[in-house]
Design an enzyme around this catalytic site. Structure first.
Site, short mmCIF file in Angstrom:
data_model
loop_
_atom_site.label_atom_id
_atom_site.label_comp_id
_atom_site.label_asym_id
_atom_site.label_seq_id
_atom_site.Cartn_x
_atom_site.Cartn_y
_atom_site.Cartn_z
N SER A 251 26.22 23.01 -3.30
CA SER A 251 27.01 23.59 -4.40
C SER A 251 28.28 24.19 -3.84
O SER A 251 28.53 24.18 -2.62
CB SER A 251 26.19 24.67 -5.14
OG SER A 251 25.88 25.74 -4.26
N THR B 222 32.09 30.64 -7.28
CA THR B 222 30.87 29.91 -6.96
C THR B 222 29.67 30.79 -7.29
O THR B 222 29.82 31.91 -7.78
CB THR B 222 30.82 29.53 -5.47
OG1 THR B 222 30.66 30.73 -4.69
CG2 THR B 222 32.09 28.80 -5.03
N SER C 90 35.75 33.88 6.01
CA SER C 90 35.96 34.70 4.82
C SER C 90 37.00 35.75 5.12
O SER C 90 37.10 36.24 6.26
CB SER C 90 34.66 35.37 4.40
OG SER C 90 34.88 36.35 3.39
N LYS D 214 31.29 37.05 9.92
CA LYS D 214 32.43 36.18 9.65
C LYS D 214 33.55 36.44 10.65
O LYS D 214 34.25 35.51 11.07
CB LYS D 214 32.92 36.39 8.22
CG LYS D 214 31.99 35.81 7.16
CD LYS D 214 31.84 34.30 7.30
CE LYS D 214 31.05 33.67 6.16
NZ LYS D 214 30.94 32.21 6.28
N TYR E 299 27.86 41.07 6.73
CA TYR E 299 28.53 39.82 6.38
C TYR E 299 29.95 39.79 6.97
O TYR E 299 30.36 38.77 7.55
CB TYR E 299 28.59 39.68 4.86
CG TYR E 299 29.28 38.44 4.38
CD1 TYR E 299 28.66 37.20 4.43
CD2 TYR E 299 30.58 38.49 3.85
CE1 TYR E 299 29.30 36.06 3.98
CE2 TYR E 299 31.23 37.36 3.41
CZ TYR E 299 30.59 36.15 3.48
OH TYR E 299 31.24 35.02 3.04
#
Length: 253
Positions: A15, A184, A136, A153, A149
């Site tokens: 996806s 998304t 990101s 990244k 996170y």
């Protein structure tokens, strides 16, 4: 780089950015290897693109050598690797469990490093090859409520840069695509929806276009949208000003 007929591996192809990237590469004539966890979605994408499905969970680090062997065994060569798969976790750091931390680190950082290592001999065997890492903006500017996170990244960014230096003069080019907020399912899956009024989420296909340019044109780095270079520049040149603004206006997503 010529993409027609090239074997392109896309992780996280079920996806979002991964699926959009697969469609872009298909339009450019690449032969796709679609990796992800949702076999139903992968099958539907394979039907649209003629790609081959190699399903699995990158949280299973022990399975990565077998994954690489399956890819090289079935296709004989690898020209492009798009390390896109990733997961998020949002909320106060103190509420993360050790298992939460480990999964975010494994999927977002260790897995792309290990998959790149496993496929690098195949990539180096080609006249031209490309590896693209989807990172990101959180890894460039830091985001409150996404400390782990952001950290992984940032680590992926530095790994890609180091690998680019190491492979200079070979046929393997390394690219990094740094997206901001993308429309998304990522935010729903991380446990907290995106609630800010701005910046507005951009379509996944816009990021996919940057991935395609990174492969085709050998671009080392792209921010999507381009204005994201500004906060990165401010943080690098005026860190005190950046921290004051981020604290005042909020750095959470």
């Amino acid at each position: 780089m010529r993409l027609r007929g090239a074997v392109a591996v896309v992780t996280g192809a079920s996806s979002g950015i991964g699926a959009a990237t697969a469609l872009r590469l298909h339009e450019a004539g690449a032969r796709l290897v679609l990796h992800g966890r949702d076999t139903g979605r992968l099958a539907a994408l394979a039907e649209r693109t003629g790609g081959a499905v190699v399903a699995g969970d990158l949280a299973d680090l022990d399975g990565i050598p077998a994954l690489a062997d399956e890819i090289t065994g079935r296709f004989g060569e690898v020209d492009v690797l798009v390390n896109n798969a990733g997961i998020g976790w949002a909320g106060p750091f103190g509420e993360m469990t050790a298992a939460d931390v480990r999964r975010v680190v494994d999927v977002n950082l260790t897995a792309p490093i290990e998959l790149t290592r496993a496929l690098l001999p195949a990539l180096r065997g080609r006249p031209e090859a490309g590896v693209v890492f989807v990172t990101s903006i959180a890894g460039r500017t830091a985001v409150a409520g996404e400390s782990v996170y952001s950290a992984v990244k940032a680590g992926l960014d530095v790994f890609a840069e180091s690998l680019r230096f190491e492979l200079a003069g070979t046929g393997v080019r390394i690219g990094v695509v740094v997206p901001g907020v993308v429309d998304t399912e990522f935010f729903a899956r991380r446990g907290r929806p995106y609630q800010r009024r701005s910046p507005r989420p951009i379509p996944a296909d816009r990021v996919a276009g940057a991935v395609l340019r990174a492969v085709r044109d050998g671009r080392a780095e792209q921010h999507v949208p381009g204005w994201l270079r500004l906060p990165v520049l401010v943080r690098g040149t005026l860190p005190g000003v950046y921290r004051a603004l981020a604290t005042r206006f909020g750095g959470s997503g």
